[in-house]
Write a protein that holds these residues in place. Structure first.
Motif, PDB file in Angstrom:
ATOM      1  N   ILE A 144      -4.458 -11.245 -22.917  1.00 49.06           N
ATOM      2  CA  ILE A 144      -4.113 -12.144 -21.807  1.00 49.06           C
ATOM      3  C   ILE A 144      -2.865 -11.643 -21.091  1.00 49.06           C
ATOM      4  N   GLN A 145      -1.854 -11.241 -21.861  1.00 45.44           N
ATOM      5  CA  GLN A 145      -0.619 -10.744 -21.251  1.00 45.44           C
ATOM      6  C   GLN A 145      -0.878  -9.473 -20.440  1.00 45.44           C
ATOM      7  N   LYS A 146      -1.631  -8.551 -21.001  1.00 41.71           N
ATOM      8  CA  LYS A 146      -1.896  -7.303 -20.276  1.00 41.71           C
ATOM      9  C   LYS A 146      -2.782  -7.563 -19.065  1.00 41.71           C
ATOM     10  N   THR A 147      -3.694  -8.510 -19.160  1.00 42.88           N
ATOM     11  CA  THR A 147      -4.527  -8.845 -18.002  1.00 42.88           C
ATOM     12  C   THR A 147      -3.671  -9.405 -16.878  1.00 42.88           C
ATOM     13  N   ALA A 148      -2.727 -10.314 -17.224  1.00 41.81           N
ATOM     14  CA  ALA A 148      -1.837 -10.877 -16.208  1.00 41.81           C
ATOM     15  C   ALA A 148      -0.962  -9.786 -15.595  1.00 41.81           C
ATOM     16  N   LYS A 149      -0.442  -8.911 -16.426  1.00 43.23           N
ATOM     17  CA  LYS A 149       0.396  -7.820 -15.910  1.00 43.23           C
ATOM     18  C   LYS A 149      -0.413  -6.878 -15.039  1.00 43.23           C
ATOM     19  N   LEU A 150      -1.655  -6.605 -15.443  1.00 38.14           N
ATOM     20  CA  LEU A 150      -2.519  -5.732 -14.644  1.00 38.14           C
ATOM     21  C   LEU A 150      -2.804  -6.374 -13.287  1.00 38.14           C
ATOM     22  N   GLN A 151      -3.096  -7.661 -13.267  1.00 43.36           N
ATOM     23  CA  GLN A 151      -3.349  -8.349 -11.995  1.00 43.36           C
ATOM     24  C   GLN A 151      -2.104  -8.333 -11.115  1.00 43.36           C
ATOM     25  N   GLU A 152      -0.940  -8.524 -11.747  1.00 42.64           N
ATOM     26  CA  GLU A 152       0.309  -8.505 -10.981  1.00 42.64           C
ATOM     27  C   GLU A 152       0.529  -7.127 -10.347  1.00 42.64           C
ATOM     28  N   GLN A 153       0.328  -6.079 -11.128  1.00 43.46           N
ATOM     29  CA  GLN A 153       0.553  -4.737 -10.590  1.00 43.46           C
ATOM     30  C   GLN A 153      -0.522  -4.348  -9.576  1.00 43.46           C
ATOM     31  N   GLU A 154      -1.744  -4.806  -9.798  1.00 42.19           N
ATOM     32  CA  GLU A 154      -2.784  -4.538  -8.805  1.00 42.19           C
ATOM     33  C   GLU A 154      -2.480  -5.249  -7.489  1.00 42.19           C
ATOM     34  N   SER A 155      -1.951  -6.487  -7.566  1.00 46.64           N
ATOM     35  CA  SER A 155      -1.567  -7.204  -6.345  1.00 46.64           C
ATOM     36  C   SER A 155      -0.419  -6.495  -5.646  1.00 46.64           C
ATOM     37  N   ALA A 156       0.557  -6.020  -6.440  1.00 42.90           N
ATOM     38  CA  ALA A 156       1.678  -5.287  -5.846  1.00 42.90           C
ATOM     39  C   ALA A 156       1.194  -3.996  -5.195  1.00 42.90           C
ATOM     40  N   LYS A 157       0.272  -3.311  -5.835  1.00 34.92           N
ATOM     41  CA  LYS A 157      -0.263  -2.079  -5.250  1.00 34.92           C
ATOM     42  C   LYS A 157      -1.033  -2.376  -3.975  1.00 34.92           C
ATOM     43  N   ALA A 158      -1.839  -3.466  -3.994  1.00 37.21           N
ATOM     44  CA  ALA A 158      -2.599  -3.822  -2.795  1.00 37.21           C
ATOM     45  C   ALA A 158      -1.660  -4.166  -1.650  1.00 37.21           C
ATOM     46  N   ALA A 159      -0.586  -4.926  -1.951  1.00 35.54           N
ATOM     47  CA  ALA A 159       0.387  -5.274  -0.908  1.00 35.54           C
ATOM     48  C   ALA A 159       1.076  -4.026  -0.374  1.00 35.54           C
ATOM     49  N   ALA A 160       1.447  -3.119  -1.271  1.00 31.55           N
ATOM     50  CA  ALA A 160       2.100  -1.876  -0.839  1.00 31.55           C
ATOM     51  C   ALA A 160       1.135  -1.008  -0.038  1.00 31.55           C
ATOM     52  N   THR A 161      -0.131  -0.997  -0.443  1.00 29.72           N
ATOM     53  CA  THR A 161      -1.134  -0.216   0.290  1.00 29.72           C
ATOM     54  C   THR A 161      -1.344  -0.767   1.698  1.00 29.72           C
ATOM     55  N   VAL A 162      -1.371  -2.101   1.812  1.00 31.00           N
ATOM     56  CA  VAL A 162      -1.507  -2.719   3.140  1.00 31.00           C
ATOM     57  C   VAL A 162      -0.255  -2.476   3.976  1.00 31.00           C
ATOM     58  N   ARG A 163       0.889  -2.450   3.314  1.00 27.06           N
ATOM     59  CA  ARG A 163       2.152  -2.271   4.028  1.00 27.06           C
ATOM     60  C   ARG A 163       2.340  -0.859   4.549  1.00 27.06           C
ATOM     61  N   ILE A 164       1.709   0.118   3.932  1.00 27.72           N
ATOM     62  CA  ILE A 164       1.918   1.523   4.323  1.00 27.72           C
ATOM     63  C   ILE A 164       1.565   1.768   5.782  1.00 27.72           C
ATOM     64  N   PRO A 165       0.359   1.401   6.274  1.00 27.11           N
ATOM     65  CA  PRO A 165       0.078   1.677   7.697  1.00 27.11           C
ATOM     66  C   PRO A 165       0.986   0.899   8.636  1.00 27.11           C
ATOM     67  N   ILE A 166       1.391  -0.316   8.249  1.00 23.61           N
ATOM     68  CA  ILE A 166       2.309  -1.099   9.095  1.00 23.61           C
ATOM     69  C   ILE A 166       3.646  -0.386   9.201  1.00 23.61           C
ATOM     70  N   VAL A 167       4.161   0.022   8.063  1.00 29.12           N
ATOM     71  CA  VAL A 167       5.450   0.727   8.063  1.00 29.12           C
ATOM     72  C   VAL A 167       5.309   2.073   8.753  1.00 29.12           C
ATOM     73  N   GLN A 168       4.144   2.713   8.611  1.00 26.66           N
ATOM     74  CA  GLN A 168       3.912   3.979   9.296  1.00 26.66           C
ATOM     75  C   GLN A 168       3.998   3.798  10.811  1.00 26.66           C
ATOM     76  N   SER A 169       3.420   2.696  11.305  1.00 31.25           N
ATOM     77  CA  SER A 169       3.518   2.380  12.741  1.00 31.25           C
ATOM     78  C   SER A 169       4.968   2.138  13.139  1.00 31.25           C
ATOM     79  N   LYS A 170       5.704   1.429  12.292  1.00 33.22           N
ATOM     80  CA  LYS A 170       7.115   1.193  12.578  1.00 33.22           C
ATOM     81  C   LYS A 170       7.884   2.507  12.630  1.00 33.22           C
ATOM     82  N   VAL A 171       7.551   3.411  11.729  1.00 33.88           N
ATOM     83  CA  VAL A 171       8.237   4.713  11.728  1.00 33.88           C
ATOM     84  C   VAL A 171       7.927   5.463  13.012  1.00 33.88           C
ATOM     85  N   GLU A 172       6.658   5.467  13.400  1.00 28.65           N
ATOM     86  CA  GLU A 172       6.291   6.171  14.637  1.00 28.65           C
ATOM     87  C   GLU A 172       6.960   5.539  15.848  1.00 28.65           C
ATOM     88  N   GLU A 173       7.003   4.219  15.885  1.00 34.70           N
ATOM     89  CA  GLU A 173       7.672   3.524  16.993  1.00 34.70           C
ATOM     90  C   GLU A 173       9.163   3.829  16.991  1.00 34.70           C
TER      91      GLU A 173
END
Length: 504
Positions: A144-173
């Motif tokens: 249960i603990q590892k499942t919760a930690k895995l979900q937390e890290q997967e959510s963090a990775k998904a958020a970071a993955t979504v943030r990459i193109p946004i930040v990339q646009s900010k960098v280009e701008e």
């Protein structure tokens, strides 16, 4: 036969083995009866005490030597038959038991509790059959603990993955804005360098043209002033001529006075024009100064603009740097989370496989459940590698043969030979007898359940690959031993039957 008779008694019982004789012919039988009567009479007479009257002895009229020879032959034949060796065997019973080294334990692979047993003591199982269900609370909590930690890290990775193109646009701008700001700074800097090198900006160039135009008016005005001053000098000379003393009388005349007034008026007019021209020159000079001030102001403005543009450029550079750092952080987070997530997934998969694998305890071998009171272990917390139950393999069984002490010497002597075998006859009808080799004799005699007999335990291995036999199955056992003479066989049987060893 009395039980109180001891071995030291003078009236010890003497046994004699009489060999069997063939059936005599009628005449021979009559002769033997007579001989027996004669011998009996002699024995009775021999037993009479001294001084007692002797019984009459029946005598024969004649002695038959042929009959005597026949009797002697029969006796010799009986002795010869009694000395003949005959096959011998020890007959007893046997019981099947699992081999001592055939037992295998089922252990707890992980700490937990047994929630259910699928077998009972004595049940037959095959390899891979489920024997118990285990609940591992610690393992479930870790999953249960590892499942919760895995979900937390997967959510963090998904958020970071979504943030990459946004930040990339900010960098280009930010880069575009930095380039624009850099271009503006360069333009202002080039304007200042151009001013210093004599290449003014259009605005300053316009002011310089205006200054030049204003300055170009001054010579003309000055020339007019010179002309006016020259006229003023002429007018002043004329006025001075009219104001000479010698002309006072003449000036009294009206025409001359008018002329003098006209000259003075002209003088004042010329002086006014000169003053006006001088003021005009001063005004132009003031305008020129103002234009220079405007040029200075433009230069100062350019300097200020350069500073502002530089500040703006620095801000854009900082924004771009922040955006790049944010982009790098997002990418680094994704890069760092990816192996961590894979590691967590691997660990979680292993834990789940471990839970799945150890949730059901399986029989490691085919056999029977040897453990007792399995229900007492249900719900009890058990540690890792703690034995849950015991299984005995049935592919080979040991036949425990119990031999009476009176026959133990024959069996022991037989075991010295490599051909010591035993035939086991199952009690169940239809099953074939088993011939196997005797493996071992226990060195210590065992007492039977009644406590009256001593038994020699003999062990033999029974091949049970087809699982035909079960532990505790009983057999009739026949151990072939060395042949012995007939008289010894009879003697042994009589001794066992009448328990003669008690008295001799």
């Amino acid at each position: 036969m009395s039980n109180s008779t001891s071995n030291n008694s003078p009236n010890r019982i003497q046994l004699k083995v009489v060999p069997p004789a063939s059936t005599p012919q009628p005449e021979i039988a009559r002769d033997r009866v007579q001989d027996r009567e004669t011998a009996k009479s002699k024995v009775q007479n021999a037993k009479l005490p001294e001084g007692s009257p002797q019984q009459p002895v029946k005598s024969t009229s004649s002695f038959n030597y042929g009959r005597l020879l026949l009797i002697a032959g029969l006796i010799a034949g009986g002795v010869w038959v009694a000395q003949m060796p005959i096959p011998n065997s020890v007959r007893t019973e046997a019981k099947l038991e699992p081999l001592p080294n055939s037992h295998r334990f089922v252990y707890m692979a992980i700490p937990g509790t047994v929630t259910k047993f699928w077998v009972n003591s004595g049940d037959a199982v095959k390899v891979g059959n489920p024997v118990a269900t285990v609940s591992a609370v610690d393992l479930e909590s870790e999953i249960i603990q590892k499942t919760a930690k895995l979900q937390e890290q997967e959510s963090a990775k998904a958020a970071a993955t979504v943030r990459i193109p946004i930040v990339q646009s900010k960098v280009e701008e930010a880069i575009d804005r930095e380039v624009a700001a850099q271009r503006q700074v360069e333009e202002v800097r080039q304007d200042l360098v151009g001013i210093n090198q004599g290449n003014p900006t259009p605005e300053i160039e316009k002011l310089q043209a205006e200054i030049k135009a204003l300055n170009s008016r001054i010579p003309g005005i000055e020339a007019e002033i010179v002309s006016l001053r020259s006229n003023l000098v002429e007018v002043e000379k004329s006025i001075a001529n009219y104001e000479r003393p010698e002309l006072n009388e003449l000036m009294a005349r009206i025409p001359l006075q008018d002329k003098l007034k006209e000259l003075k008026t002209q003088k004042f007019s010329i002086q006014g024009e000169v003053s006006s021209k001088e003021q005009e020159i001063q005004a132009i000079e003031h305008q020129v100064e103002a234009k220079f001030d405007e040029i200075e102001s433009c230069q100062q403005k350019l300097q200020r603009d350069l500073g502002l543009r530089q500040d703006e450029l620095d801000s854009k550079v900082a924004i771009k740097k922040t955006a790049i750092q944010e982009l790098a952080a997002a990418k680094a987070e994704v890069a760092n989370l990816t192996p961590a997530i894979e590691t967590l997934r691997t660990e979680l998969r292993k834990l789940q496989e471990k839970q799945q694998k150890n949730q059901m305890l399986l029989a490691p071998i085919s056999g029977i459940i040897f453990s007792q009171n399995l229900h007492e272990k249900v719900g009890r917390k058990m540690g890792e590698n703690e034995a849950v139950l015991e299984i005995a393999a049935l592919d080979k069984l040991v036949a425990l043969i119990e031999v009476a002490q009176s026959d133990s010497d024959l069996v022991k002597e037989m075991l010295k030979k490599p051909s010591a075998t035993v035939v086991l006859q199952p009690l169940e009808p239809g099953l074939k007898p088993i011939t196997t080799k005797i493996e071992k004799i226990e060195p210590v005699l065992q007492t039977d359940p009644s406590g009256q007999k001593q038994l020699l335990r003999v062990r033999a291995i029974v091949d049970n690959k087809d699982n035909i036999f079960q532990p505790n199955a009983k057999f009739y056992a026949q151990i072939e031993v060395e042949s012995i003479p007939l008289y010894q066989r009879v003697q042994r049987e009589l001794m066992k039957l009448f328990q003669i060893r008690k008295y001799v």
